[in-house]
Motif scaffolding. Sequence first.
Motif, PDB file in Angstrom:
ATOM      1  N   ILE A 325       6.988 -18.907  41.437  1.00 19.80           N
ATOM      2  CA  ILE A 325       6.439 -17.559  41.646  1.00 19.80           C
ATOM      3  C   ILE A 325       4.998 -17.669  42.142  1.00 19.80           C
ATOM      4  O   ILE A 325       4.165 -18.281  41.470  1.00 19.80           O
ATOM      5  CB  ILE A 325       6.483 -16.752  40.325  1.00 19.80           C
ATOM      6  CG1 ILE A 325       7.928 -16.683  39.831  1.00 19.80           C
ATOM      7  CG2 ILE A 325       5.906 -15.362  40.509  1.00 19.80           C
ATOM      8  CD1 ILE A 325       8.076 -16.123  38.440  1.00 19.80           C
ATOM      9  N   ASN A 329       1.949 -12.804  42.609  1.00 23.60           N
ATOM     10  CA  ASN A 329       3.038 -11.976  42.062  1.00 23.60           C
ATOM     11  C   ASN A 329       3.110 -12.038  40.540  1.00 23.60           C
ATOM     12  O   ASN A 329       3.823 -11.246  39.921  1.00 23.60           O
ATOM     13  CB  ASN A 329       4.391 -12.420  42.619  1.00 23.60           C
ATOM     14  CG  ASN A 329       4.545 -12.036  44.066  1.00 23.60           C
ATOM     15  OD1 ASN A 329       3.724 -11.303  44.590  1.00 23.60           O
ATOM     16  ND2 ASN A 329       5.587 -12.522  44.713  1.00 23.60           N
ATOM     17  N   ILE A 333       5.478  -9.212  38.172  1.00 24.20           N
ATOM     18  CA  ILE A 333       6.910  -9.423  37.986  1.00 24.20           C
ATOM     19  C   ILE A 333       7.506  -8.650  36.813  1.00 24.20           C
ATOM     20  O   ILE A 333       8.697  -8.396  36.804  1.00 24.20           O
ATOM     21  CB  ILE A 333       7.272 -10.924  37.851  1.00 24.20           C
ATOM     22  CG1 ILE A 333       6.499 -11.558  36.711  1.00 24.20           C
ATOM     23  CG2 ILE A 333       7.053 -11.662  39.151  1.00 24.20           C
ATOM     24  CD1 ILE A 333       6.997 -12.951  36.380  1.00 24.20           C
ATOM     25  N   THR A 375      10.256 -22.746  37.642  1.00 25.10           N
ATOM     26  CA  THR A 375       9.736 -21.779  36.683  1.00 25.10           C
ATOM     27  C   THR A 375      10.381 -21.985  35.319  1.00 25.10           C
ATOM     28  O   THR A 375      11.567 -22.313  35.246  1.00 25.10           O
ATOM     29  CB  THR A 375      10.067 -20.343  37.169  1.00 25.10           C
ATOM     30  OG1 THR A 375       9.560 -20.190  38.486  1.00 25.10           O
ATOM     31  CG2 THR A 375       9.476 -19.272  36.271  1.00 25.10           C
TER      32      THR A 375
END
Length: 421
Positions: A325, A329, A333, A375
Amino acid sequence: MMKNAAQNKEAKSTVRVLLVDDEADFRSTAAKRLGRRQMDVTQAESGEQCLEMLEKDPDRVVVLDVKMPGMGGIETLAHIKHRFSGTEVILLTGHASAEDGVAGIKKGAFDYLTKPIEFDHLLEKIRQAHDKRRREEEKKREQEFRAKMEQQMIATERLAALGTLSTGVAHEINNPLAMMRESSGYMRAVLNKEEMSAAPRRKDLERGLDMIEKGIERIRRITHLLLGFVRKQDQAFSETRLKELIEESLELVAREAKDKEIQFVRQMEDADGIIWSDPYQIRQVLINLLTNAVHAIAGEGTITIGLRDENAHVVLSVTDTGEGIPRENMSKIFEPFFSTKPTDKGTGLGLYVTRGIVNRLGGEISLDSRVGRGTTFCVVLPKCCRADAECDENADICNDILKKIKEMKNDDQNTGESVDR
Ligand SMILES: Nc1ncnc2c1ncn2[C@@H]1O[C@H](COP(=O)(O)OP(=O)(O)OP(=O)(O)O)[C@@H](O)[C@H]1O
Ligand SMILES: [Mg+2]
């Protein structure tokens, strides 16, 4: 930190000047005298050079001669105001040309002085221009801060309103949606009948039905997510077997992953994974996180599901080797409707709903992400959720868990550690 802030403040209060004049003698004398008054002075011999220097360092009061070969002072001023609007300019005009000064003021100069310059006068004007710039910067910062606060307040109110609204809307939509789904299924069945095989414009009808079905599926996903989010009135707490829920959720996301080569790894040996919570909502959390992980992986990759005990809590984690990510952002999110996916893939409600559920179950969600690497989402849940009204004397499992937690607490106290969060 403190030192930096102090240094910063000092740097800001230092008066910084750019002297622009084609006469080298005038420049060097003025620069020396201003320097003696603790001003930070740089020099340019032409309008062109002045613009180049401002490009790198626009935070200076410009003292600008009007009569210069090449680009004159008034033209340079117009460029400065166009490109560096916050920069203040003091014009130096010839003895008999006050009209230049007036024209300069009209074009946005802070003020003008006529040559020969009285030094104290120049000093005073530079200080005033410097103060004006600082005041305006301060005002701008304040406005930006206020705008940000207002935006945050609007967002908070919007979120609260969304919670209330979504219950009603999602319930209202669900019934007609089910009817639409059934009807489109029926129409498709009719269309597939033998007698319809030669029906005129059959392809057009099929295309129309495809679109209706896609639309229905999208609405269904949104209402499903919203209902999951607002289920708090009818939360159903029970013994929750996380390992089973993980397997169920993996089965449910398998469809999403079928066109990719994804290896699913389980790291759950260190936990028995039985807690007192709401299995329906935890399943939703798992599905949302796993679906995101699948979407993040383009071709092949690994998704690791971790489960471990941490005193009175369990830690669930979903790690993918996907796209990661981007930093910009990260703060967005969890906002409702933020999505980077095409509309048929994402509504942008998944993480918003997930965080809502986790918080309501007394837990916390966090993440770590590297662009291009992957992630990890980490969910910490209490083994026994005290927000549950039924979590009382009658709930045997809960009592057992509470007892275990108490024992662990005693052990921890004996070893000097704390499990309180
Ligand atoms: N594991 C992940 N890897 C990379 N990006 C992610 C991951 N999880 C979430 N994101 C980013 O966060 C955004 C928001 O996620 P969220 O789950 O809220 O919505 P969505 O997946 O886009 O749609 P849906 O509502 O259908 O879940 C995603 O669009 C994506 O950009
Ligand atoms: Mg999602």
